[in-house]
Design a protein around this motif. Sequence first.
Motif, mmCIF file in Angstrom:
data_model
loop_
_atom_site.group_PDB
_atom_site.id
_atom_site.type_symbol
_atom_site.label_atom_id
_atom_site.label_comp_id
_atom_site.label_asym_id
_atom_site.label_seq_id
_atom_site.Cartn_x
_atom_site.Cartn_y
_atom_site.Cartn_z
ATOM 1 N N THR A 13 0.770 -1.260 -0.129
ATOM 2 C CA THR A 13 0.148 0.039 -0.009
ATOM 3 C C THR A 13 0.733 1.155 0.009
ATOM 4 O O THR A 13 0.510 2.277 -0.897
ATOM 5 C CB THR A 13 -0.853 0.207 1.331
ATOM 6 N N TYR A 14 1.862 1.324 0.867
ATOM 7 C CA TYR A 14 2.886 2.417 1.036
ATOM 8 C C TYR A 14 3.507 2.596 -0.409
ATOM 9 O O TYR A 14 3.642 3.876 -0.725
ATOM 10 C CB TYR A 14 3.934 2.026 2.098
ATOM 11 N N THR A 15 4.180 1.611 -1.059
ATOM 12 C CA THR A 15 4.930 1.751 -2.112
ATOM 13 C C THR A 15 3.778 2.187 -3.367
ATOM 14 O O THR A 15 4.194 3.005 -4.222
ATOM 15 C CB THR A 15 5.571 0.511 -2.611
ATOM 16 N N THR A 16 2.596 1.478 -3.366
ATOM 17 C CA THR A 16 1.693 2.097 -4.402
ATOM 18 C C THR A 16 1.210 3.375 -4.218
ATOM 19 O O THR A 16 1.155 4.389 -5.365
ATOM 20 C CB THR A 16 0.452 1.233 -3.950
ATOM 21 N N ASP A 17 1.168 4.118 -2.838
ATOM 22 C CA ASP A 17 0.795 5.333 -2.660
ATOM 23 C C ASP A 17 1.937 6.138 -3.332
ATOM 24 O O ASP A 17 2.047 7.458 -3.812
ATOM 25 C CB ASP A 17 0.364 5.571 -1.276
ATOM 26 N N LEU A 18 3.436 5.988 -3.101
ATOM 27 C CA LEU A 18 4.287 6.597 -3.533
ATOM 28 C C LEU A 18 4.661 6.488 -5.058
ATOM 29 O O LEU A 18 4.791 7.797 -5.583
ATOM 30 C CB LEU A 18 5.764 5.987 -2.993
ATOM 31 N N SER A 19 4.270 5.583 -5.591
ATOM 32 C CA SER A 19 4.330 5.531 -7.047
ATOM 33 C C SER A 19 3.348 6.167 -7.801
ATOM 34 O O SER A 19 3.559 7.216 -8.640
ATOM 35 C CB SER A 19 4.260 3.972 -7.599
ATOM 36 N N LEU A 20 2.014 6.378 -7.142
ATOM 37 C CA LEU A 20 0.866 7.103 -7.753
ATOM 38 C C LEU A 20 1.100 8.738 -7.552
ATOM 39 O O LEU A 20 0.713 9.566 -8.306
ATOM 40 C CB LEU A 20 -0.599 6.782 -7.344
ATOM 41 N N SER A 21 1.712 9.029 -6.499
ATOM 42 C CA SER A 21 2.239 10.350 -6.175
ATOM 43 C C SER A 21 3.343 10.954 -6.584
ATOM 44 O O SER A 21 3.493 12.184 -6.445
ATOM 45 C CB SER A 21 1.891 10.684 -4.633
ATOM 46 N N PHE A 22 4.096 10.177 -7.303
ATOM 47 C CA PHE A 22 5.530 10.671 -7.578
ATOM 48 C C PHE A 22 5.396 11.688 -8.675
ATOM 49 O O PHE A 22 4.846 11.542 -9.680
ATOM 50 C CB PHE A 22 6.181 9.377 -8.219
ATOM 51 N N LYS A 23 6.158 12.712 -8.338
ATOM 52 C CA LYS A 23 5.941 14.152 -9.063
ATOM 53 C C LYS A 23 7.328 14.169 -10.202
ATOM 54 O O LYS A 23 7.073 14.915 -11.327
ATOM 55 C CB LYS A 23 6.344 15.198 -8.298
ATOM 56 N N GLY A 24 8.177 13.081 -10.194
ATOM 57 C CA GLY A 24 9.294 13.332 -11.098
ATOM 58 C C GLY A 24 10.749 13.513 -10.497
ATOM 59 O O GLY A 24 10.807 13.498 -8.979
ATOM 60 N N ILE A 25 11.586 13.100 -11.246
ATOM 61 C CA ILE A 25 13.096 13.033 -10.871
ATOM 62 C C ILE A 25 13.760 14.504 -10.854
ATOM 63 O O ILE A 25 13.697 15.176 -11.624
ATOM 64 C CB ILE A 25 14.037 12.152 -11.493
#
Length: 261
Positions: A13-25
């Motif tokens: 759940t944690y990594t899914t949320d991070l992936s979906l909210s990732f803004k860019g590098i």
Amino acid sequence: MNKIESMKSKIITYTTDLSLSFKGIENPWDTIPLYHGTTSKYLNDILRNGIVPRKNSAHHNFQESPSNEHLVYLSNKWHYWYAYHSNKESIIRKVGQKRYETESIGALWNETNDFPIYVCCDIPKELLTLDEDVVYQFDVKHKINSGFIKEPSDISISDCLAQGTIASLKEIDPIYINEIVILGSPEYRDELLEGQYGAEANNWFNGWGLGDMTRADLSTLELMKYHNQIEVLEYEYPADKNNLVENIVLLGDNLIISFKS
């Protein structure tokens, strides 16, 4: 659900949320070398598109062990294991368990045009996140059971790298791929899986981390003994400059690659 499986579920759940909210590098040049083991069934897709999460592709190395569909899984040591085992599953789906267990692996590679491969990448550190299976490593498991680790954020990227697997929050863009290695030596496969590397992989499964063999050890073995049956495809960028592979054949002691015109 016990503490370990509960934490694994929390990590997904944690990594899914991070992936979906990732803004860019922000800093794409701060990278770490990592590898992705798979099978040549997906080779041309990787040559064109990089490595894409399962939710955006048909790629699925392990049908019986579903992973987080939002992530791409990587390793700093176990890419050979993943290459050989994903290739095993792919070939069994094509020819059946009995033929896989009784016939020459080289002959089956040729018949199915399906060989183990691994992809060499330099991954921006900002893309890295937890592999949920880190919970099965002895030190992490102990910290979960003792209450020292209460949330996924209590587990570090270093904890994952210390046991050999990690994940990327997003697809592996072609710009981060250096080369693709096609493993066409049955002897090398046997030496790895039945030798020290295989023994260390079994220890890893049981929670005991990376073991002693280094990347340098593996590279030396690969180049010194089996170079004729291993093909390195230099990855071009932009990806449409890569020649797509038509056929792979193990002919005697040599691996022959032909490309689409």
